[in-house]
Design a protein around this motif. Structure first.
Motif, PDB file in Angstrom:
ATOM      1  N   GLU A   1       5.541  -5.621  52.605  1.00  0.00           N
ATOM      2  CA  GLU A   1       5.721  -4.326  51.932  1.00  0.00           C
ATOM      3  C   GLU A   1       5.122  -4.371  50.528  1.00  0.00           C
ATOM      4  O   GLU A   1       4.514  -3.397  50.067  1.00  0.00           O
ATOM      5  N   LYS A   2       5.293  -5.488  49.836  1.00  0.00           N
ATOM      6  CA  LYS A   2       4.734  -5.628  48.494  1.00  0.00           C
ATOM      7  C   LYS A   2       3.207  -5.559  48.526  1.00  0.00           C
ATOM      8  O   LYS A   2       2.581  -4.914  47.678  1.00  0.00           O
TER       9      LYS A   2
ATOM     10  N   LEU B   1      14.089 -15.763  56.566  1.00  0.00           N
ATOM     11  CA  LEU B   1      12.634 -15.880  56.510  1.00  0.00           C
ATOM     12  C   LEU B   1      11.969 -14.593  56.967  1.00  0.00           C
ATOM     13  O   LEU B   1      11.007 -14.111  56.338  1.00  0.00           O
ATOM     14  N   SER B   2      12.456 -14.009  58.047  1.00  0.00           N
ATOM     15  CA  SER B   2      11.875 -12.761  58.551  1.00  0.00           C
ATOM     16  C   SER B   2      11.982 -11.663  57.505  1.00  0.00           C
ATOM     17  O   SER B   2      11.043 -10.880  57.307  1.00  0.00           O
ATOM     18  N   ARG B   3      13.137 -11.603  56.818  1.00  0.00           N
ATOM     19  CA  ARG B   3      13.323 -10.575  55.790  1.00  0.00           C
ATOM     20  C   ARG B   3      12.364 -10.796  54.615  1.00  0.00           C
ATOM     21  O   ARG B   3      11.761  -9.846  54.096  1.00  0.00           O
ATOM     22  N   GLN B   4      12.217 -12.045  54.217  1.00  0.00           N
ATOM     23  CA  GLN B   4      11.322 -12.359  53.093  1.00  0.00           C
ATOM     24  C   GLN B   4       9.874 -12.002  53.428  1.00  0.00           C
ATOM     25  O   GLN B   4       9.135 -11.469  52.580  1.00  0.00           O
TER      26      GLN B   4
ATOM     27  N   GLY C   1       1.381  -4.316  51.050  1.00  0.00           N
ATOM     28  CA  GLY C   1       0.916  -3.094  51.691  1.00  0.00           C
ATOM     29  C   GLY C   1       0.093  -3.310  52.936  1.00  0.00           C
ATOM     30  O   GLY C   1      -0.603  -2.395  53.391  1.00  0.00           O
ATOM     31  N   VAL C   2       0.141  -4.520  53.506  1.00  0.00           N
ATOM     32  CA  VAL C   2      -0.592  -4.822  54.742  1.00  0.00           C
ATOM     33  C   VAL C   2       0.272  -5.711  55.637  1.00  0.00           C
ATOM     34  O   VAL C   2       1.064  -6.507  55.137  1.00  0.00           O
ATOM     35  N   PRO C   3       0.141  -5.567  56.951  1.00  0.00           N
ATOM     36  CA  PRO C   3       0.817  -6.517  57.838  1.00  0.00           C
ATOM     37  C   PRO C   3       0.132  -7.883  57.748  1.00  0.00           C
ATOM     38  O   PRO C   3      -1.092  -7.968  57.672  1.00  0.00           O
ATOM     39  N   LEU C   4       0.931  -8.946  57.740  1.00  0.00           N
ATOM     40  CA  LEU C   4       0.379 -10.290  57.580  1.00  0.00           C
ATOM     41  C   LEU C   4       0.134 -10.983  58.912  1.00  0.00           C
ATOM     42  O   LEU C   4      -0.735 -11.851  59.008  1.00  0.00           O
TER      43      LEU C   4
END
Length: 294
Positions: free
Chosen positions: A41-42, A32-35, A44-47
């Motif tokens: 990254e897709k 989950l962390s990787r996804q 372009g902003v931290p969620l």
């Protein structure tokens, strides 16, 4: 943007914790962390803002969570609808919105009969303002809605429900006008008033008065009458509303006085024009049609 990515993001946003979200999604926490990292990254902003053991959304992505909720709801609804049609019998789930009104018991009666006849049917009732419910119906989040006229909804079809809603003034029993049996247009002059924030309702009241509302002393507007009961009780203002929305008031403290000349509006069942409805929703519409269509 994939549904899987939105589902992962939405679940983490709801749970505010990667470990709990991973359990809900039945995947490992590292996966989950990787996804989520790849999704960030897709985009372009931290969620997420990562603080100690809890996560919170960044300001930029509150919109994304709201839109993800809508998309995932529609996706689940589409899956249910396809399954219903493939089975060829009446079952499944639908959502109906409803405003505060006397005709909510009409909706309850129709739902009671439907579930009695088709035990595998389930439903979700969404309460709210006319604007909120109309917006959800327009977007496909709701299948049906019970709204109060006047409406500006050219894309909706409607079925008029049986009891017209009576407009009046909700006042404190301590008010000097509490003993009146009717409220005439001139009676509103100088009274602190609370009115609906819907432009359609305001226009209707101006036609009834034959004067602009700007001549009145309006101290506030509201979208749900429940929120102003205490303001009326404490004489901050008297509220122009429908009688059916005042059924839950505390008896002995507030009084509903009808307007004169009489002002009545209809409650209507509405649904989107030209939308392909599921067999279940078509059955609900048919039942309302058979019962109430003129």
């Amino acid at each position: 943007m994939e549904l899987r990515e939105l589902r992962y993001f939405w679940t983490v946003a709801e749970e505010k914790n990667f470990s709990r979200a991973a359990k809900v999604l039945h995947i490992t926490q590292p996966t989950l962390s990787r996804q989520i990292k790849e999704f960030e990254e897709k985009l372009g902003v931290p969620l997420f803002i990562r603080e100690k053991k809890q996560l919170s959304l960044t300001d930029e992505v509150y919109f994304l969570k709201e839109r993800a909720t809508q998309i995932l709801t529609l996706a689940a609804q589409t899956e249910r609808e396809f399954e219903e049609q493939s089975k060829g019998f009446l079952s499944g789930h639908f959502s109906i919105g409803c405003v505060e009104a006397d005709n909510s018991d009409t909706m309850a009666m129709m739902l009671e009969e439907l579930v009695r006849d088709y035990p595998k049917v389930t439903f979700n009732i969404v309460s709210g303002t006319s604007d909120d419910i109309s917006d959800k119906l327009e977007k496909g989040i709701l299948d049906l809605a019970i709204l109060l006229e006047p409406l500006n909804a050219p894309d909706f079809e409607k079925i008029i429900l049986p009891r017209a809603e009576k407009w009046g003034l909700l006042v404190s029993n301590a008010s000097s006008i509490a003993q009146k049996t009717a409220i005439y247009p001139d009676d509103l002059e100088g009274i602190p008033l609370l009115i609906s924030n819907r432009s359609e309702v305001q226009s209707m009241l101006e036609i009834w008065r034959n004067k602009p509302l700007t001549t009145l002393k309006i101290v506030g507007t509201f979208n749900l009458i429940f929120n102003v009961f205490s303001l009326v009780e404490n004489r901050t203002g008297s509220a122009l509303t429908i009688e059916g929305a005042t059924t839950n008031i505390q008896q002995g403290k507030l009084t509903f006085i009808p307007l004169a000349p009489r002002l009545k509006t209809n409650c209507v069942l509405v649904f989107k024009k030209k939308r392909i409805q599921t067999p279940l929703v078509r059955e609900v519409i048919k039942r309302f049609n058979d019962a109430f269509k003129a």
